[in-house]
Design a protein around this motif. Structure first.
Motif, PDB file in Angstrom:
ATOM      1  N   ASP A 285       0.817  -1.221   0.000  1.00  0.00           N
ATOM      2  CA  ASP A 285       0.000   0.000   0.000  1.00  0.00           C
ATOM      3  C   ASP A 285       0.846   1.265   0.000  1.00  0.00           C
ATOM      4  O   ASP A 285       0.510   2.246  -0.670  1.00  0.00           O
ATOM      5  N   VAL A 286       1.943   1.234   0.754  1.00  0.00           N
ATOM      6  CA  VAL A 286       2.807   2.410   0.832  1.00  0.00           C
ATOM      7  C   VAL A 286       3.377   2.726  -0.548  1.00  0.00           C
ATOM      8  O   VAL A 286       3.421   3.882  -0.974  1.00  0.00           O
ATOM      9  N   THR A 287       3.793   1.690  -1.261  1.00  0.00           N
ATOM     10  CA  THR A 287       4.326   1.884  -2.609  1.00  0.00           C
ATOM     11  C   THR A 287       3.261   2.502  -3.506  1.00  0.00           C
ATOM     12  O   THR A 287       3.522   3.438  -4.258  1.00  0.00           O
ATOM     13  N   ARG A 288       2.045   1.990  -3.393  1.00  0.00           N
ATOM     14  CA  ARG A 288       0.959   2.527  -4.224  1.00  0.00           C
ATOM     15  C   ARG A 288       0.702   3.981  -3.884  1.00  0.00           C
ATOM     16  O   ARG A 288       0.497   4.804  -4.768  1.00  0.00           O
ATOM     17  N   THR A 289       0.731   4.306  -2.596  1.00  0.00           N
ATOM     18  CA  THR A 289       0.507   5.695  -2.181  1.00  0.00           C
ATOM     19  C   THR A 289       1.598   6.592  -2.754  1.00  0.00           C
ATOM     20  O   THR A 289       1.323   7.671  -3.270  1.00  0.00           O
ATOM     21  N   LEU A 290       2.839   6.109  -2.677  1.00  0.00           N
ATOM     22  CA  LEU A 290       3.950   6.912  -3.179  1.00  0.00           C
ATOM     23  C   LEU A 290       3.849   7.065  -4.690  1.00  0.00           C
ATOM     24  O   LEU A 290       4.239   8.084  -5.260  1.00  0.00           O
ATOM     25  N   LEU A 291       3.327   6.032  -5.347  1.00  0.00           N
ATOM     26  CA  LEU A 291       3.210   6.060  -6.806  1.00  0.00           C
ATOM     27  C   LEU A 291       2.025   6.885  -7.275  1.00  0.00           C
ATOM     28  O   LEU A 291       2.010   7.346  -8.412  1.00  0.00           O
ATOM     29  N   SER A 292       1.036   7.083  -6.413  1.00  0.00           N
ATOM     30  CA  SER A 292      -0.232   7.652  -6.873  1.00  0.00           C
ATOM     31  C   SER A 292      -0.122   8.972  -7.637  1.00  0.00           C
ATOM     32  O   SER A 292      -0.857   9.170  -8.596  1.00  0.00           O
ATOM     33  N   PRO A 293       0.801   9.897  -7.258  1.00  0.00           N
ATOM     34  CA  PRO A 293       0.862  11.115  -8.070  1.00  0.00           C
ATOM     35  C   PRO A 293       1.262  10.853  -9.513  1.00  0.00           C
ATOM     36  O   PRO A 293       0.974  11.657 -10.397  1.00  0.00           O
ATOM     37  N   LEU A 294       1.918   9.723  -9.746  1.00  0.00           N
ATOM     38  CA  LEU A 294       2.383   9.432 -11.101  1.00  0.00           C
ATOM     39  C   LEU A 294       1.356   8.624 -11.880  1.00  0.00           C
ATOM     40  O   LEU A 294       1.480   8.423 -13.081  1.00  0.00           O
ATOM     41  N   GLN A 295       0.361   8.098 -11.189  1.00  0.00           N
ATOM     42  CA  GLN A 295      -0.579   7.229 -11.883  1.00  0.00           C
ATOM     43  C   GLN A 295      -1.894   7.928 -12.142  1.00  0.00           C
ATOM     44  O   GLN A 295      -2.413   8.641 -11.296  1.00  0.00           O
ATOM     45  N   GLN A 296      -2.397   7.687 -13.330  1.00  0.00           N
ATOM     46  CA  GLN A 296      -3.669   8.306 -13.647  1.00  0.00           C
ATOM     47  C   GLN A 296      -4.782   7.333 -13.325  1.00  0.00           C
ATOM     48  O   GLN A 296      -4.725   6.161 -13.666  1.00  0.00           O
ATOM     49  N   THR A 297      -5.772   7.823 -12.669  1.00  0.00           N
ATOM     50  CA  THR A 297      -6.928   6.971 -12.414  1.00  0.00           C
ATOM     51  C   THR A 297      -8.121   7.555 -13.155  1.00  0.00           C
ATOM     52  O   THR A 297      -8.004   8.554 -13.871  1.00  0.00           O
ATOM     53  N   LEU A 298      -9.218   6.923 -12.951  1.00  0.00           N
ATOM     54  CA  LEU A 298     -10.439   7.351 -13.629  1.00  0.00           C
ATOM     55  C   LEU A 298     -10.815   8.762 -13.195  1.00  0.00           C
ATOM     56  O   LEU A 298     -10.782   9.085 -12.023  1.00  0.00           O
ATOM     57  N   SER A 299     -11.186   9.602 -14.148  1.00  0.00           N
ATOM     58  CA  SER A 299     -11.563  10.957 -13.765  1.00  0.00           C
ATOM     59  C   SER A 299     -12.908  10.945 -13.038  1.00  0.00           C
ATOM     60  O   SER A 299     -13.714  10.027 -13.199  1.00  0.00           O
ATOM     61  N   ASP A 300     -13.122  11.985 -12.242  1.00  0.00           N
ATOM     62  CA  ASP A 300     -14.284  12.004 -11.363  1.00  0.00           C
ATOM     63  C   ASP A 300     -15.620  11.938 -12.102  1.00  0.00           C
ATOM     64  O   ASP A 300     -16.558  11.285 -11.654  1.00  0.00           O
ATOM     65  N   ASP A 301     -15.707  12.611 -13.264  1.00  0.00           N
ATOM     66  CA  ASP A 301     -17.000  12.621 -13.964  1.00  0.00           C
ATOM     67  C   ASP A 301     -17.344  11.227 -14.492  1.00  0.00           C
ATOM     68  O   ASP A 301     -18.495  10.807 -14.477  1.00  0.00           O
ATOM     69  N   LEU A 302     -16.310  10.500 -14.954  1.00  0.00           N
ATOM     70  CA  LEU A 302     -16.550   9.141 -15.432  1.00  0.00           C
ATOM     71  C   LEU A 302     -16.962   8.239 -14.268  1.00  0.00           C
ATOM     72  O   LEU A 302     -17.862   7.419 -14.379  1.00  0.00           O
ATOM     73  N   LYS A 303     -16.265   8.442 -13.164  1.00  0.00           N
ATOM     74  CA  LYS A 303     -16.531   7.622 -11.977  1.00  0.00           C
ATOM     75  C   LYS A 303     -17.995   7.773 -11.545  1.00  0.00           C
ATOM     76  O   LYS A 303     -18.657   6.815 -11.158  1.00  0.00           O
TER      77      LYS A 303
END
Lengths: 386, 217
Positions: free
Chosen positions: A275-293
């Protein structure tokens, strides 16, 4: 100097731009394989560190077992207070571990007396987040100091300082005081000072954290350049995944004084387990935009609602995101919603978000087909056709 | 008139001599003392906690005794050192003993303000402890030490006025005798103006030097 940085950057850019698999994978893969077999340079054996705090003892590090190989750029990442700084400082014994040993070239440095320790520190350069240059000394005097205290004759000192200031691109700043320099220039002086004894290890303590993004890139390129041309082993700590991605070969993730994840950068980025790795990576990863969500449905309401799929590449099988293949395998109307694909050490990692409409295949069949091209496929849901 | 000018001139020379010699002693003794106080505390480079506490207490002791009393109390010691208890040289001894802890405490503050990161960097580059004192602590604290020394000089001008009590002369003594005992306000005014000029000159010079040595901005 500027020339060499540009050439590195160009090399990297061409890399990223090229689509053909055979030509681009080579240099990084080659570098990776040679390092796989490189000999051990620094070995941490069951390192623990306990401070006596005001509310009882504080465990800063425990059970750290690690190997840093000769000539690699090794990254230590973690949130603040994870113990990165303490771990880095055990290498030149600015920090004395409470348990375990640090071996450099097979020698236990914990046994060193004062003279051996001074000699060791001259073989290990170090640069700092806030540069730590002496304000009362000029650039030349700052770089010269490590040689001066080692009793190196004046003429030799001057030659060495001149050649290093040239290496870091500050040949016309010899007589400036640190206060007259920009952040990036100060760090270049720091690098020159760290290299003045021709060390075989360079420790970087958040070396780019006080710099703007552009300067960070230039300093990282310089470090990469030095690593390659001098064959120096670099150990760096940072809280920015960006830095790890940019120059590291391998990375270890620290949390609460313990290792939670380690491996080659492509693997930690492509397939983070903790989880820590994912948290650290999160600024670099794009997730689904809020309107799509907000419009996402778990079940299709109508026949032509689009299926949203996340297709992941984790680098293990050296797969490429072949869009032509994907299109012919899935059929129907394929739309790219989002993509975050990057090339790390010759491997493609990241993910694609696609929506499929009017496909002749059922959902299970689509997933099965996508799995032949991507390492991991996940159904995110459906988007209503408007 | 020429007698007065002679007296004023002699007073100025006496003041300069007392202040100069005692401050010079304070400079030579105070800097090592300040370095010791900074580096011998808990976790310091030359850790010696007990000795640090002892020396610290002695410094505080001398700092807390008013100069006039210190001067009288030190008379036997003064006799031992300079062979007399009267005159300019007899005043130099208590002045130096008062100035040293005073200056050491001010220099200590400047030394403490040196960024720990610089000391760490020096250790990382393979500096020994004496290198760190000589190449890092002292040069980095120098502007503050110069300002502190300026304050010491001015304070010693102040204290030296009391040295008249043991017949040391000087400007302060002149003003006291003419101005207070003989009601000759003219002489007192001249002395006051002279002292103001002297202090201003020292302060300006000190500030200028401290600024020239400061490369931090």
């Amino acid at each position: 100097m500027t020339g060499s940085i540009t050439s590195i950057r160009q090399a990297r850019n061409t890399h990223e731009a090229e689509g053909d698999q055979s030509s681009h994978a080579l240099p990084y893969a080659l570098a990776a394989t040679t390092l796989e077999h490189a000999e051990t340079h620094i070995r941490f054996q069951d390192i623990g560190k306990t401070y006596s705090g005001e509310q009882g003892p504080v465990r800063a590090l425990h059970g750290i077992d690690l190997v840093v190989r000769k000539g690699e750029i090794f990254g230590i990442i973690g949130r603040s207070g994870a113990g990165k700084s303490s771990l880095l400082r055990t290498i030149n014994r600015l920090e004395q571990p409470s348990e375990g040993q640090v071996l450099i070239d097979g020698e236990d440095i914990g046994r060193y007396g004062t003279s051996e320790l001074v000699a060791l520190r001259r073989r290990i350069g170090m640069i700092f987040q806030h540069f730590n240059l002496l304000s009362a000394k000029t650039v030349r005097q700052n770089v010269e100091l490590p040689l001066k205290v080692a009793g190196v004759p004046r003429q030799e000192r001057q030659q060495k300082v001149a050649s290093l200031l040239k290496l870091v691109g500050l040949e016309n700043k010899h007589d400036a005081y640190p206060a007259q320099l920009s952040g990036g220039q100060k760090q270049r002086v720091g690098i020159a000072r760290a290299l003045v004894h021709d060390p075989d290890i360079l420790l970087c303590d958040e070396a780019t954290s006080a710099l703007d993004p552009e300067t960070t890139q230039a300093i990282l390129a310089l470090l990469r350049d030095i690593n390659r041309s001098l064959g120096l082993t670099i150990v760096l700590i940072t809280h920015e995944m960006e830095v790890i991605r940019e120059i590291c070969d391998r990375v270890v993730v620290l949390e609460c004084g313990a290792i939670v994840e380690q491996g080659p950068v492509w693997r930690v980025f492509g397939d983070p387990h903790h989880d820590v790795t994912r948290t650290l990576l999160s600024p670099l990863q794009q997730t689904l935009s809020d309107d799509l969500k907000a419009h996402l449905l778990t079940q299709p309401l109508r026949q032509n609602d689009a299926l949203l799929l996340e297709l992941r590449l984790n680098g293990t099988n050296s797969r490429e995101p072949d869009l032509g293949l994907l299109f012919s395998a899935l059929g129907g109307q394929l739309t790219l919603v989002k993509s975050a694909i990057q090339r790390l050490q010759g491997r493609t990692v990241g993910h694609l978000l696609v929506s499929i409409r009017h496909s002749p295949h059922a959902q299970e069949e689509l997933i099965k087909r996508a799995r032949r091209i991507f390492d991991d496929v996940e159904v995110l849901g459906y988007v209503a056709a408007d | 008139m020429s007698l007065l000018i002679d007296r004023l001139w002699q007073g100025l020379l006496d003041t300069l001599l007392m202040v100069g010699v005692s401050s010079l002693i304070a400079l030579i003794a105070g800097i090592p003392l300040a370095v010791f106080l900074v580096t011998s505390g808990k976790g310091g480079m030359f850790e010696a906690v007990r000795l640090n506490r002892l020396i610290g207490s002695i410094v505080n002791l001398f700092r807390s005794i008013p100069f006039l009393i210190l001067m009288v109390a030190l008379i036997p010691f003064t006799r031992l050192i300079v062979g007399t208890t009267y005159g300019v040289w007899a005043a130099v001894v208590p002045l130096a003993i008062a100035a040293t802890p005073f200056f050491a405490r001010i220099a200590e503050v400047s030394l403490r303000e040196v960024d720990q990161g610089l000391i760490e960097a020096a250790q990382a580059m393979g500096c020994r402890r004496r290198h760190i004192v000589w190449h890092v602590l002292l040069p980095e604290a120098l502007p503050g030490i110069i300002s502190g020394f300026t304050i010491t000089l001015v304070t010693m001008i102040n204290s030296s006025a009391m040295a008249g009590a043991i017949g040391a002369g000087g400007l302060g003594d002149l003003a006291y005798r003419y101005g207070y005992q003989r009601f000759d306000f003219m002489v007192m005014l001249i002395v006051i103006i002279g002292l103001v000029l002297l202090v201003t000159l020292i302060q300006l010079g000190g500030d200028k030097l401290a600024k020239a040595m400061n490369h931090r901005t």
